[in-house]
Scaffold this motif. Structure first.
Motif, PDB file in Angstrom:
ATOM      1  N   LEU A   1       0.824  -1.203   0.000  1.00  0.00           N
ATOM      2  CA  LEU A   1       0.000   0.000   0.000  1.00  0.00           C
ATOM      3  C   LEU A   1       0.865   1.262   0.000  1.00  0.00           C
ATOM      4  N   LEU A   2       1.990   1.201   0.671  1.00  0.00           N
ATOM      5  CA  LEU A   2       2.894   2.356   0.711  1.00  0.00           C
ATOM      6  C   LEU A   2       4.059   2.218  -0.263  1.00  0.00           C
ATOM      7  N   GLY A   3       3.985   1.240  -1.155  1.00  0.00           N
ATOM      8  CA  GLY A   3       5.059   1.053  -2.126  1.00  0.00           C
ATOM      9  C   GLY A   3       5.755  -0.275  -1.924  1.00  0.00           C
ATOM     10  N   ALA A   4       6.633  -0.615  -2.879  1.00  0.00           N
ATOM     11  CA  ALA A   4       7.381  -1.868  -2.816  1.00  0.00           C
ATOM     12  C   ALA A   4       8.431  -1.791  -1.716  1.00  0.00           C
ATOM     13  N   GLN A   5       9.118  -2.895  -1.493  1.00  0.00           N
ATOM     14  CA  GLN A   5      10.051  -2.973  -0.373  1.00  0.00           C
ATOM     15  C   GLN A   5      11.221  -2.004  -0.490  1.00  0.00           C
ATOM     16  N   ARG A   6      11.676  -1.754  -1.687  1.00  0.00           N
ATOM     17  CA  ARG A   6      12.765  -0.780  -1.848  1.00  0.00           C
ATOM     18  C   ARG A   6      12.325   0.592  -1.337  1.00  0.00           C
ATOM     19  N   GLU A   7      11.112   0.988  -1.667  1.00  0.00           N
ATOM     20  CA  GLU A   7      10.584   2.261  -1.169  1.00  0.00           C
ATOM     21  C   GLU A   7      10.388   2.218   0.349  1.00  0.00           C
ATOM     22  N   SER A   8      10.022   1.047   0.865  1.00  0.00           N
ATOM     23  CA  SER A   8       9.824   0.916   2.309  1.00  0.00           C
ATOM     24  C   SER A   8      11.119   1.166   3.073  1.00  0.00           C
ATOM     25  N   ILE A   9      12.230   0.674   2.535  1.00  0.00           N
ATOM     26  CA  ILE A   9      13.525   0.927   3.171  1.00  0.00           C
ATOM     27  C   ILE A   9      13.799   2.423   3.228  1.00  0.00           C
ATOM     28  N   GLU A  10      13.545   3.104   2.132  1.00  0.00           N
ATOM     29  CA  GLU A  10      13.786   4.543   2.079  1.00  0.00           C
ATOM     30  C   GLU A  10      12.894   5.289   3.056  1.00  0.00           C
ATOM     31  N   MET A  11      11.636   4.836   3.190  1.00  0.00           N
ATOM     32  CA  MET A  11      10.711   5.496   4.113  1.00  0.00           C
ATOM     33  C   MET A  11      11.148   5.313   5.560  1.00  0.00           C
ATOM     34  N   VAL A  12      11.662   4.125   5.882  1.00  0.00           N
ATOM     35  CA  VAL A  12      12.165   3.902   7.239  1.00  0.00           C
ATOM     36  C   VAL A  12      13.393   4.763   7.499  1.00  0.00           C
ATOM     37  N   GLN A  13      14.264   4.873   6.512  1.00  0.00           N
ATOM     38  CA  GLN A  13      15.480   5.658   6.684  1.00  0.00           C
ATOM     39  C   GLN A  13      15.182   7.110   7.059  1.00  0.00           C
ATOM     40  N   ILE A  14      14.165   7.686   6.435  1.00  0.00           N
ATOM     41  CA  ILE A  14      13.868   9.098   6.694  1.00  0.00           C
ATOM     42  C   ILE A  14      12.804   9.280   7.779  1.00  0.00           C
ATOM     43  N   GLY A  15      12.257   8.162   8.276  1.00  0.00           N
ATOM     44  CA  GLY A  15      11.270   8.254   9.345  1.00  0.00           C
ATOM     45  C   GLY A  15       9.860   8.505   8.873  1.00  0.00           C
ATOM     46  N   ALA A  16       9.591   8.313   7.585  1.00  0.00           N
ATOM     47  CA  ALA A  16       8.226   8.480   7.089  1.00  0.00           C
ATOM     48  C   ALA A  16       7.322   7.358   7.581  1.00  0.00           C
ATOM     49  N   VAL A  17       7.893   6.176   7.817  1.00  0.00           N
ATOM     50  CA  VAL A  17       7.222   5.107   8.555  1.00  0.00           C
ATOM     51  C   VAL A  17       8.191   4.638   9.633  1.00  0.00           C
ATOM     52  N   ASP A  18       7.662   3.995  10.645  1.00  0.00           N
ATOM     53  CA  ASP A  18       8.492   3.594  11.774  1.00  0.00           C
ATOM     54  C   ASP A  18       9.178   2.257  11.552  1.00  0.00           C
ATOM     55  N   MET A  19       8.507   1.367  10.817  1.00  0.00           N
ATOM     56  CA  MET A  19       9.023   0.014  10.636  1.00  0.00           C
ATOM     57  C   MET A  19       8.632  -0.516   9.267  1.00  0.00           C
ATOM     58  N   ALA A  20       9.337  -1.565   8.848  1.00  0.00           N
ATOM     59  CA  ALA A  20       8.978  -2.271   7.624  1.00  0.00           C
ATOM     60  C   ALA A  20       9.557  -3.675   7.696  1.00  0.00           C
ATOM     61  N   VAL A  21       8.996  -4.566   6.910  1.00  0.00           N
ATOM     62  CA  VAL A  21       9.562  -5.896   6.728  1.00  0.00           C
ATOM     63  C   VAL A  21      10.090  -5.946   5.294  1.00  0.00           C
ATOM     64  N   VAL A  22      11.393  -6.239   5.150  1.00  0.00           N
ATOM     65  CA  VAL A  22      12.004  -6.213   3.814  1.00  0.00           C
ATOM     66  C   VAL A  22      12.845  -7.456   3.603  1.00  0.00           C
ATOM     67  N   VAL A  23      12.847  -7.931   2.394  1.00  0.00           N
ATOM     68  CA  VAL A  23      13.600  -9.134   2.062  1.00  0.00           C
ATOM     69  C   VAL A  23      15.094  -8.853   2.130  1.00  0.00           C
ATOM     70  N   GLY A  24      15.854  -9.854   2.579  1.00  0.00           N
ATOM     71  CA  GLY A  24      17.279  -9.679   2.801  1.00  0.00           C
ATOM     72  C   GLY A  24      18.075  -9.282   1.584  1.00  0.00           C
ATOM     73  N   SER A  25      17.630  -9.686   0.404  1.00  0.00           N
ATOM     74  CA  SER A  25      18.386  -9.379  -0.818  1.00  0.00           C
ATOM     75  C   SER A  25      18.553  -7.883  -1.023  1.00  0.00           C
ATOM     76  N   LEU A  26      17.573  -7.099  -0.589  1.00  0.00           N
ATOM     77  CA  LEU A  26      17.659  -5.653  -0.777  1.00  0.00           C
ATOM     78  C   LEU A  26      18.674  -5.014   0.160  1.00  0.00           C
ATOM     79  N   MET A  27      18.952  -5.648   1.285  1.00  0.00           N
ATOM     80  CA  MET A  27      19.860  -5.059   2.255  1.00  0.00           C
ATOM     81  C   MET A  27      21.299  -5.044   1.765  1.00  0.00           C
ATOM     82  N   GLU A  28      21.637  -5.948   0.861  1.00  0.00           N
ATOM     83  CA  GLU A  28      23.012  -5.960   0.345  1.00  0.00           C
ATOM     84  C   GLU A  28      23.288  -4.746  -0.536  1.00  0.00           C
TER      85      GLU A  28
END
Length: 340
Positions: A78-105
């Motif tokens: 609803l708030l975008g794909a997981q890549r966008e979720s990481i960015e939102m957590v980084q800037i504090g637009a959302v507090d938490m997210a669940v993201v697949v490990g492959s994106l963390m590399e």
């Protein structure tokens, strides 16, 4: 404090911290409450065991902190794909997210070790590694410079290949097929070695892409394969068992650090309970998912796994290019001794 973040064609407004107002985000309305809302971005539907485990966590957290926090989960991208979720957590637009490990590399190279094909021998081996501070503490701390904290890791299932054409038994069977993968260099190299062509794409686009012929298939665990109705359009599911990638629970660093010591301890205890609960739910859900997929016309087949393991071996070696990654890989293999 208001934060504005563009997602897709529109803009959403998220309020961080306590609020007595009602806030609309996409199709979800934030209820009026005096509690501090913990907003979680999630890419799977509400039926997913991770969603259920987090929802239950929110209920317990609310009770244990006397109503100080209320968890609000935004499912199905609803708030975008997981890549966008990481960015939102980084800037504090959302507090938490669940993201697949492959994106963390894409943030820290050493995360690729946990995303390597056939690196984990079993679910139990994976969970022991992900919960061992001697193995993961330095790795997890490496993302704090990016404004995040890793709070825990879910078992993300065992990923297998599925397609519209035929059962896959050897890498030759994947020749010419475009297979959706998570966007990471490791996955691109891996799928190439497995015989196919890896095509990065957000999960929400995959059904249409397969249906229209842009993709020939994808790779994921049985639960997601069934829940997203991919069995209807890509009925050949082959147990390559090539990946057991963790799903990380990430949080905005300032949000976590801003909790009182007491609340932070309760919060982390509840995260661990959610991880354990997800595993309990996952095993039962996979059995039902396979049955539903078969009812939709899917067939499941075993493969010559040794041939696939040999094919992807060069990917493993290419990713162990630093002393840190090599040590991490060796630590994972040492931990596997009791599970072989």
């Amino acid at each position: 404090m208001k934060r504005f973040l563009a997602v897709g064609a529109g803009a959403i407004v998220l309020l961080a911290g306590c609020s007595s107002d009602t806030v609309s985000v996409g199709a979800v309305e934030t209820p009026q409450t005096d509690a501090e809302i913990i907003r979680i971005s999630f890419n799977q539907p509400e039926s997913n065991p991770q969603y259920i485990a987090l929802e239950e966590m929110g209920e317990r957290l609310n009770e244990r902190t006397n109503g100080a926090y209320e968890v609000l989960i935004y499912p199905s991208e609803l708030l975008g794909a997981q890549r966008e979720s990481i960015e939102m957590v980084q800037i504090g637009a959302v507090d938490m997210a669940v993201v697949v490990g492959s994106l963390m590399e894409n943030l820290v190279d050493e995360f690729a070790v946990f995303n390597l094909p056939y690196v984990f021998y079993s679910k139990e081996h994976q969970l022991e590694v992900l919960e061992d501070p001697n193995i993961v503490d330095d790795l997890y701390a490496s993302v704090e410079k990016d404004g995040m904290k890793i709070l825990g890791a879910f078992h993300g299932g065992v990923r297998n290949v599925y397609n519209t054409v035929k059962p896959v038994e050897t890498p030759e069977d994947l020749a010419g097929m475009k297979i959706r993968i998570i966007d990471s260099d490791t996955n691109i190299q891996m799928m190439s070695r497995m015989g196919g062509t890896g095509t990065p794409m957000g999960q929400g686009e995959v059904y249409t892409a397969i249906q229209s012929g842009v993709l020939d298939g994808g790779e994921n665990n049985e639960l997601i394969y069934s829940n997203l109705n991919h069995a209807e359009i890509a009925p050949y599911y082959s147990y390559t068992q090539h990946l057991m990638v963790p799903d990380y629970i990430i949080g905005h660093k300032n949000f976590i650090d801003g909790m009182s010591e007491e609340h932070q301890q309760i919060f982390m205890e509840e995260i661990q309970i959610a991880v354990d609960r997800q595993v309990e739910l996952f095993d039962a859900e996979v059995e039902q998912a396979v049955q539903r997929a078969e009812e939709s016309g899917a067939t499941f087949n075993e493969v010559n796994m040794e041939v696939f393991q040999e094919a992807v071996a060069p990917v493993i070696q290419s990713k162990l290019s630093t002393p840190e990654s090599e040590k991490l890989y060796n630590d994972v293999q040492d931990a596997a001794e009791s599970f072989k």
